[in-house]
Design a protein around this motif. Structure first.
Motif, PDB file in Angstrom:
ATOM      1  N   ILE A  75      75.376  51.339  77.515  1.00  0.00           N
ATOM      2  CA  ILE A  75      75.772  52.540  78.250  1.00  0.00           C
ATOM      3  C   ILE A  75      76.615  53.455  77.367  1.00  0.00           C
ATOM      4  CG2 ILE A  75      77.157  53.420  80.179  1.00  0.00           C
ATOM      5  CD1 ILE A  75      76.417  50.742  81.632  1.00  0.00           C
ATOM      6  N   ASP A  76      77.584  52.873  76.707  1.00  0.00           N
ATOM      7  CA  ASP A  76      78.481  53.625  75.837  1.00  0.00           C
ATOM      8  C   ASP A  76      77.746  54.238  74.656  1.00  0.00           C
ATOM      9  OD1 ASP A  76      80.450  53.078  73.188  1.00  0.00           O
ATOM     10  OD2 ASP A  76      81.386  54.128  74.870  1.00  0.00           O
ATOM     11  N   GLY A  77      76.723  53.561  74.172  1.00  0.00           N
ATOM     12  CA  GLY A  77      75.969  54.022  73.015  1.00  0.00           C
ATOM     13  C   GLY A  77      76.209  53.175  71.779  1.00  0.00           C
ATOM     14  N   TYR A  78      77.163  52.263  71.854  1.00  0.00           N
ATOM     15  CA  TYR A  78      77.521  51.430  70.706  1.00  0.00           C
ATOM     16  C   TYR A  78      76.335  50.622  70.192  1.00  0.00           C
ATOM     17  CZ  TYR A  78      79.929  47.950  67.885  1.00  0.00           C
ATOM     18  OH  TYR A  78      80.331  47.140  66.867  1.00  0.00           O
ATOM     19  N   TRP A  79      75.584  49.987  71.080  1.00  0.00           N
ATOM     20  CA  TRP A  79      74.458  49.133  70.680  1.00  0.00           C
ATOM     21  C   TRP A  79      73.232  49.938  70.296  1.00  0.00           C
ATOM     22  CZ3 TRP A  79      75.824  44.559  69.354  1.00  0.00           C
ATOM     23  CH2 TRP A  79      76.824  43.892  70.034  1.00  0.00           C
ATOM     24  N   ARG A  80      73.232  51.232  70.554  1.00  0.00           N
ATOM     25  CA  ARG A  80      72.046  52.043  70.272  1.00  0.00           C
ATOM     26  C   ARG A  80      72.286  53.119  69.223  1.00  0.00           C
ATOM     27  NH1 ARG A  80      71.315  55.219  74.206  1.00  0.00           N
ATOM     28  NH2 ARG A  80      73.271  54.848  75.206  1.00  0.00           N
ATOM     29  N   SER A  81      73.439  53.152  68.635  1.00  0.00           N
ATOM     30  CA  SER A  81      73.780  54.244  67.726  1.00  0.00           C
ATOM     31  C   SER A  81      72.856  54.342  66.514  1.00  0.00           C
ATOM     32  CB  SER A  81      75.236  54.133  67.275  1.00  0.00           C
ATOM     33  OG  SER A  81      75.435  52.921  66.576  1.00  0.00           O
ATOM     34  N   ASP A  82      72.272  53.240  66.098  1.00  0.00           N
ATOM     35  CA  ASP A  82      71.390  53.257  64.925  1.00  0.00           C
ATOM     36  C   ASP A  82      69.909  53.259  65.291  1.00  0.00           C
ATOM     37  OD1 ASP A  82      73.602  53.212  63.278  1.00  0.00           O
ATOM     38  OD2 ASP A  82      73.622  51.024  63.134  1.00  0.00           O
ATOM     39  N   ASP A  83      69.591  53.410  66.577  1.00  0.00           N
ATOM     40  CA  ASP A  83      68.200  53.366  67.020  1.00  0.00           C
ATOM     41  C   ASP A  83      67.674  54.791  67.215  1.00  0.00           C
ATOM     42  OD1 ASP A  83      65.727  52.956  68.152  1.00  0.00           O
ATOM     43  OD2 ASP A  83      66.460  51.874  69.898  1.00  0.00           O
ATOM     44  N   PRO A  84      66.879  55.289  66.284  1.00  0.00           N
ATOM     45  CA  PRO A  84      66.371  56.663  66.397  1.00  0.00           C
ATOM     46  C   PRO A  84      65.326  56.824  67.498  1.00  0.00           C
ATOM     47  CG  PRO A  84      65.387  55.577  64.515  1.00  0.00           C
ATOM     48  CD  PRO A  84      66.407  54.629  65.073  1.00  0.00           C
ATOM     49  N   HIS A  85      64.842  55.701  68.039  1.00  0.00           N
ATOM     50  CA  HIS A  85      63.800  55.761  69.066  1.00  0.00           C
ATOM     51  C   HIS A  85      64.347  55.642  70.488  1.00  0.00           C
ATOM     52  CE1 HIS A  85      60.978  55.606  65.802  1.00  0.00           C
ATOM     53  NE2 HIS A  85      61.543  54.495  65.368  1.00  0.00           N
ATOM     54  N   SER A  86      65.641  55.461  70.614  1.00  0.00           N
ATOM     55  CA  SER A  86      66.243  55.330  71.935  1.00  0.00           C
ATOM     56  C   SER A  86      66.195  56.664  72.663  1.00  0.00           C
ATOM     57  CB  SER A  86      67.687  54.867  71.828  1.00  0.00           C
ATOM     58  OG  SER A  86      68.262  54.773  73.109  1.00  0.00           O
ATOM     59  N   VAL A  87      65.742  56.639  73.885  1.00  0.00           N
ATOM     60  CA  VAL A  87      65.702  57.868  74.684  1.00  0.00           C
ATOM     61  C   VAL A  87      66.848  57.924  75.686  1.00  0.00           C
ATOM     62  CG1 VAL A  87      63.218  58.174  74.432  1.00  0.00           C
ATOM     63  CG2 VAL A  87      64.100  56.845  76.351  1.00  0.00           C
ATOM     64  N   MET A  88      67.592  56.828  75.781  1.00  0.00           N
ATOM     65  CA  MET A  88      68.720  56.806  76.717  1.00  0.00           C
ATOM     66  C   MET A  88      69.893  57.569  76.117  1.00  0.00           C
ATOM     67  SD  MET A  88      70.533  53.631  78.563  1.00  0.00           S
ATOM     68  CE  MET A  88      72.213  53.766  79.120  1.00  0.00           C
TER      69      MET A  88
END
Length: 131
Positions: free
Chosen positions: A77-90
């Motif tokens: 939710i915060d974005g910490y786990w997705r910060s390096d994922d260029p394909h994340s749409v959340m």
């Protein structure tokens, strides 16, 4: 006397009560339901336009061997786990959830980490949606 002042912030942090369920529900309704659906099953309005399936949030505990993954969920939710994922749409909601008080959360190391109470409330609401 100096020692007392040094521990007062820790006492204040650990003395916080759990955030009310209404806060988590309101945050979910405002920020999450359009994609994840009102019931969290990933059938909101946006999945058709995102081009990829939206996760069913009611099965987080099942997918994690019967344990709700609170720290992981808050990181997504915060974005910490997705910060390096260029394909994340959340979208990352960290900045939006920073406003307000902090509450201590054990992130797995036995220490209480100051965490935005609104983020904890949203994760608690998601935990309540589990099958």
């Amino acid at each position: 006397m100096t020692r007392l002042f040094a521990i007062l912030p820790l006492i204040a942090l650990t003395a916080c009560v759990e955030p009310p369920a209404e806060v988590g529900r309101a945050l979910y309704t405002d920020a999450c339901a359009s994609c994840h659906g009102v019931d969290g099953r990933g059938v909101g309005d946006a999945p058709l336009t995102l081009g990829k399936p939206v996760p069913d949030l009611t099965t987080l505990t099942t997918r994690n061997n019967g344990v709700f993954p609170q720290v992981y969920v808050m990181g997504v939710i915060d974005g910490y786990w997705r910060s390096d994922d260029p394909h994340s749409v959340m979208p990352e909601f960290g900045a939006e959830l920073q406003a307000g008080d902090l509450v201590g959360v054990d992130t797995g190391d036995g220490r209480l980490t100051p965490t935005p109470v609104r983020l904890v409330a949203l994760a608690a609401y998601l935990e309540g949606l589990q099958n």
